[in-house]
Design a protein around this motif. Sequence first.
Motif, PDB file in Angstrom:
ATOM      1  N   MET A   1       0.842  -1.192   0.000  1.00 39.49           N
ATOM      2  CA  MET A   1       0.000   0.000   0.000  1.00 39.49           C
ATOM      3  C   MET A   1       0.877   1.242   0.000  1.00 39.49           C
ATOM      4  SD  MET A   1      -2.948   1.048   2.738  1.00 39.49           S
ATOM      5  CE  MET A   1      -3.867   2.569   2.585  1.00 39.49           C
ATOM      6  N   THR A   2       0.400   2.302  -0.592  1.00 38.31           N
ATOM      7  CA  THR A   2       1.063   3.598  -0.556  1.00 38.31           C
ATOM      8  C   THR A   2      -0.035   4.646  -0.433  1.00 38.31           C
ATOM      9  OG1 THR A   2       2.569   5.047  -1.767  1.00 38.31           O
ATOM     10  CG2 THR A   2       1.078   3.688  -3.086  1.00 38.31           C
ATOM     11  N   ILE A   3       0.260   5.908  -0.678  1.00 40.32           N
ATOM     12  CA  ILE A   3      -0.796   6.899  -0.586  1.00 40.32           C
ATOM     13  C   ILE A   3      -1.790   6.696  -1.728  1.00 40.32           C
ATOM     14  CG2 ILE A   3       0.819   8.512   0.488  1.00 40.32           C
ATOM     15  CD1 ILE A   3       0.640  10.158  -2.175  1.00 40.32           C
ATOM     16  N   VAL A 196      17.399  14.386  -7.566  1.00 43.84           N
ATOM     17  CA  VAL A 196      16.356  13.607  -8.231  1.00 43.84           C
ATOM     18  C   VAL A 196      16.186  12.314  -7.447  1.00 43.84           C
ATOM     19  CG1 VAL A 196      15.659  12.353 -10.299  1.00 43.84           C
ATOM     20  CG2 VAL A 196      16.806  14.560 -10.514  1.00 43.84           C
ATOM     21  N   VAL A 197      14.954  12.006  -7.082  1.00 51.57           N
ATOM     22  CA  VAL A 197      14.642  10.732  -6.434  1.00 51.57           C
ATOM     23  C   VAL A 197      13.881   9.883  -7.437  1.00 51.57           C
ATOM     24  CG1 VAL A 197      13.429   9.586  -4.554  1.00 51.57           C
ATOM     25  CG2 VAL A 197      14.537  11.792  -4.147  1.00 51.57           C
ATOM     26  N   GLN A 198      14.443   8.760  -7.804  1.00 51.66           N
ATOM     27  CA  GLN A 198      13.840   7.863  -8.790  1.00 51.66           C
ATOM     28  C   GLN A 198      13.144   6.728  -8.059  1.00 51.66           C
ATOM     29  OE1 GLN A 198      16.555   6.472 -11.803  1.00 51.66           O
ATOM     30  NE2 GLN A 198      15.173   4.860 -12.494  1.00 51.66           N
ATOM     31  N   SER A 199      11.808   6.787  -8.047  1.00 51.31           N
ATOM     32  CA  SER A 199      11.029   5.771  -7.340  1.00 51.31           C
ATOM     33  C   SER A 199       9.574   5.885  -7.735  1.00 51.31           C
ATOM     34  CB  SER A 199      11.167   5.932  -5.824  1.00 51.31           C
ATOM     35  OG  SER A 199      10.389   4.961  -5.143  1.00 51.31           O
ATOM     36  N   THR A 200       8.868   4.768  -7.702  1.00 49.17           N
ATOM     37  CA  THR A 200       7.425   4.773  -7.936  1.00 49.17           C
ATOM     38  C   THR A 200       6.639   4.828  -6.626  1.00 49.17           C
ATOM     39  OG1 THR A 200       7.420   2.354  -8.005  1.00 49.17           O
ATOM     40  CG2 THR A 200       7.644   3.506 -10.111  1.00 49.17           C
ATOM     41  N   PHE A 204       6.822   9.319  -1.383  1.00 48.87           N
ATOM     42  CA  PHE A 204       7.790  10.377  -1.623  1.00 48.87           C
ATOM     43  C   PHE A 204       7.120  11.730  -1.867  1.00 48.87           C
ATOM     44  CE2 PHE A 204      10.991   7.018  -2.527  1.00 48.87           C
ATOM     45  CZ  PHE A 204      12.006   7.503  -1.727  1.00 48.87           C
ATOM     46  N   VAL A 205       5.862  11.745  -2.286  1.00 51.96           N
ATOM     47  CA  VAL A 205       5.178  13.015  -2.547  1.00 51.96           C
ATOM     48  C   VAL A 205       4.975  13.804  -1.252  1.00 51.96           C
ATOM     49  CG1 VAL A 205       3.086  14.091  -3.435  1.00 51.96           C
ATOM     50  CG2 VAL A 205       4.122  12.182  -4.674  1.00 51.96           C
ATOM     51  N   PRO A 206       4.295  13.271  -0.222  1.00 50.21           N
ATOM     52  CA  PRO A 206       4.194  14.034   1.025  1.00 50.21           C
ATOM     53  C   PRO A 206       5.547  14.242   1.701  1.00 50.21           C
ATOM     54  CG  PRO A 206       3.291  11.814   1.320  1.00 50.21           C
ATOM     55  CD  PRO A 206       3.504  12.009  -0.150  1.00 50.21           C
ATOM     56  N   LEU A 207       6.437  13.244   1.619  1.00 53.57           N
ATOM     57  CA  LEU A 207       7.765  13.391   2.220  1.00 53.57           C
ATOM     58  C   LEU A 207       8.506  14.581   1.612  1.00 53.57           C
ATOM     59  CD1 LEU A 207       8.734   9.640   2.354  1.00 53.57           C
ATOM     60  CD2 LEU A 207       9.128  11.189   4.259  1.00 53.57           C
ATOM     61  N   ALA A 208       8.505  14.675   0.286  1.00 52.73           N
ATOM     62  CA  ALA A 208       9.228  15.753  -0.379  1.00 52.73           C
ATOM     63  C   ALA A 208       8.551  17.106  -0.163  1.00 52.73           C
ATOM     64  CB  ALA A 208       9.363  15.453  -1.869  1.00 52.73           C
ATOM     65  N   TYR A 389       6.702  10.529  11.158  1.00 49.97           N
ATOM     66  CA  TYR A 389       7.599   9.687  10.353  1.00 49.97           C
ATOM     67  C   TYR A 389       8.004  10.401   9.070  1.00 49.97           C
ATOM     68  CZ  TYR A 389       9.287   5.390   8.056  1.00 49.97           C
ATOM     69  OH  TYR A 389      10.038   4.433   7.419  1.00 49.97           O
ATOM     70  N   TRP A 390       7.043  11.030   8.422  1.00 51.29           N
ATOM     71  CA  TRP A 390       7.307  11.736   7.176  1.00 51.29           C
ATOM     72  C   TRP A 390       8.128  13.008   7.374  1.00 51.29           C
ATOM     73  CZ3 TRP A 390       1.698  11.496   4.782  1.00 51.29           C
ATOM     74  CH2 TRP A 390       1.495  10.219   4.215  1.00 51.29           C
ATOM     75  N   SER A 391       8.014  13.625   8.531  1.00 53.21           N
ATOM     76  CA  SER A 391       8.690  14.914   8.729  1.00 53.21           C
ATOM     77  C   SER A 391      10.008  14.800   9.495  1.00 53.21           C
ATOM     78  CB  SER A 391       7.758  15.893   9.454  1.00 53.21           C
ATOM     79  OG  SER A 391       7.330  15.365  10.695  1.00 53.21           O
ATOM     80  N   LYS A 392      10.091  13.854  10.432  1.00 56.41           N
ATOM     81  CA  LYS A 392      11.322  13.703  11.212  1.00 56.41           C
ATOM     82  C   LYS A 392      12.313  12.750  10.572  1.00 56.41           C
ATOM     83  CE  LYS A 392       9.409  14.981  15.707  1.00 56.41           C
ATOM     84  NZ  LYS A 392       9.264  14.610  17.139  1.00 56.41           N
ATOM     85  N   LEU A 393      11.873  12.024   9.550  1.00 55.81           N
ATOM     86  CA  LEU A 393      12.739  11.111   8.801  1.00 55.81           C
ATOM     87  C   LEU A 393      13.473  10.153   9.727  1.00 55.81           C
ATOM     88  CD1 LEU A 393      14.049  13.637   6.094  1.00 55.81           C
ATOM     89  CD2 LEU A 393      12.068  12.099   5.991  1.00 55.81           C
ATOM     90  N   GLU A 394      14.810  10.184   9.716  1.00 57.46           N
ATOM     91  CA  GLU A 394      15.587   9.194  10.473  1.00 57.46           C
ATOM     92  C   GLU A 394      15.428   9.342  11.983  1.00 57.46           C
ATOM     93  OE1 GLU A 394      17.945  12.838  10.005  1.00 57.46           O
ATOM     94  OE2 GLU A 394      17.015  11.535   8.522  1.00 57.46           O
ATOM     95  N   ARG A 395      14.743  10.380  12.435  1.00 59.60           N
ATOM     96  CA  ARG A 395      14.509  10.580  13.883  1.00 59.60           C
ATOM     97  C   ARG A 395      13.062  10.254  14.259  1.00 59.60           C
ATOM     98  NH1 ARG A 395      18.359  11.669  17.792  1.00 59.60           N
ATOM     99  NH2 ARG A 395      20.289  12.365  16.829  1.00 59.60           N
TER     100      ARG A 395
END
Length: 417
Positions: A1-3, A196-200, A204-208, A389-395
């Motif tokens: 699942m994804t967004i 450039v982030v190459q991914s399907t 990545f949309v909300p993350l970016a 998770y989406w905003s703090k990334l590795e933290r």
Amino acid sequence: MTIDSGWVQHLKKECPAAFQATLTTRPTTWFIDGQIKLMKGEWVNTWELFLQRQFFDTIDRAFELNASVVVLGFDDYTHVPLCKSMTQRARNVKQAVFTWNEMNPLPQKPPDDWAACMRNRTFKSMVVGMVVRNASRIYKNHDKTVIIDWMGPPVVLGRALEADGRALPAAVLDPLARRGECDIKALAWSTFGALVVQSTDGDFVPLALLHCEAHPDRHVFLERIETKVAGGAKRTAFGTTKRRMEFVCMRQLCAHVQVAMKQHAAPCRAFAVLIALTGCDFSQSMPAIGPAKMWTAHTLMHKLDLDTEHGVLNAISLAYQLNFSKHIRTIPVAQIRGTTDIDASHAAYERVADAIRQNVAVAQKTKNAIWQPADASRHARNVLWTLQYWSKLERWPDPMQPKFGFSVDAQGHCSYA
């Protein structure tokens, strides 16, 4: 699942200039989501072909498009959050069981049932190890920089970063960082310049968006499968839709969202909440409410604190009330927005949900699907963890804290509380 893909379709309709057939900016860094590249077509039937077509050609293409640094990333399962296992178990139900003993060597050629093999982490990790070893051999003395970002500190191959005045980003060397999935890893590499982030992967949309809002000086593009909007799909002579790729300028999309949701202090953060509300890897899809209906209701949410459980629960209530307004007696919007504690928000949601269930004009299937207040509140907590998770990334924080609405059973399996 994804967004839900409806969100990207909405963004493309509203801001088509951000979606480009070609890359118009010279990138500094190119991040390849190696997890996605592990999935291959049936015609890729030898390991040599697998390595060349899935990985080496991809790296070489990034250099041909003027990237100076290519990062090949893979998931580090040591740091993948436990709540991701819910999505993985759901996928496994749909696939044949494939078992693999880590003491066995890889077979002479890729197995025929590749999708089932990729559900087995042991086998997948062995394939990743093979890719990493061969990439290290091929690019060891390359005249440009290739970085392998898998487990532990990234490994630099080819041209030294120091030769161009660069150093590994602090985030990738932080001993306390939990850099598990590729989507968490990728954006750390934007420090070198245009990325450039190459991914399907739709996440990545909300993350970016969140990354660009937090770092206005950063320039991020996504290369992903072309998003089709109404009337835009072209078909081949065989009747199939042509598969094309496109580049999405996240800086432009960020600016668009900031205008569209300017009533919020952090517009992209509020937009990410709406995305998570309609379902992703860590939250369920809302019954009867998808992206279009959620977006229709967003103008009513400008006074809500979407960083709190009661604020997100109020957003759920407003979305339901607006979209069922032809059938139910509504509560004044200001009254819902004015609730500032969880008990009042529970009561408001319960009134809206009961009104939907009691109306004869609403289909019984829809009535049965509408959540009880406890489930809606749990969903709000799941969304709040996803936002972190989406905003703090590795933290990212531990999702198993009670305030985030996940639970774990005696077998160690995570589920929605």
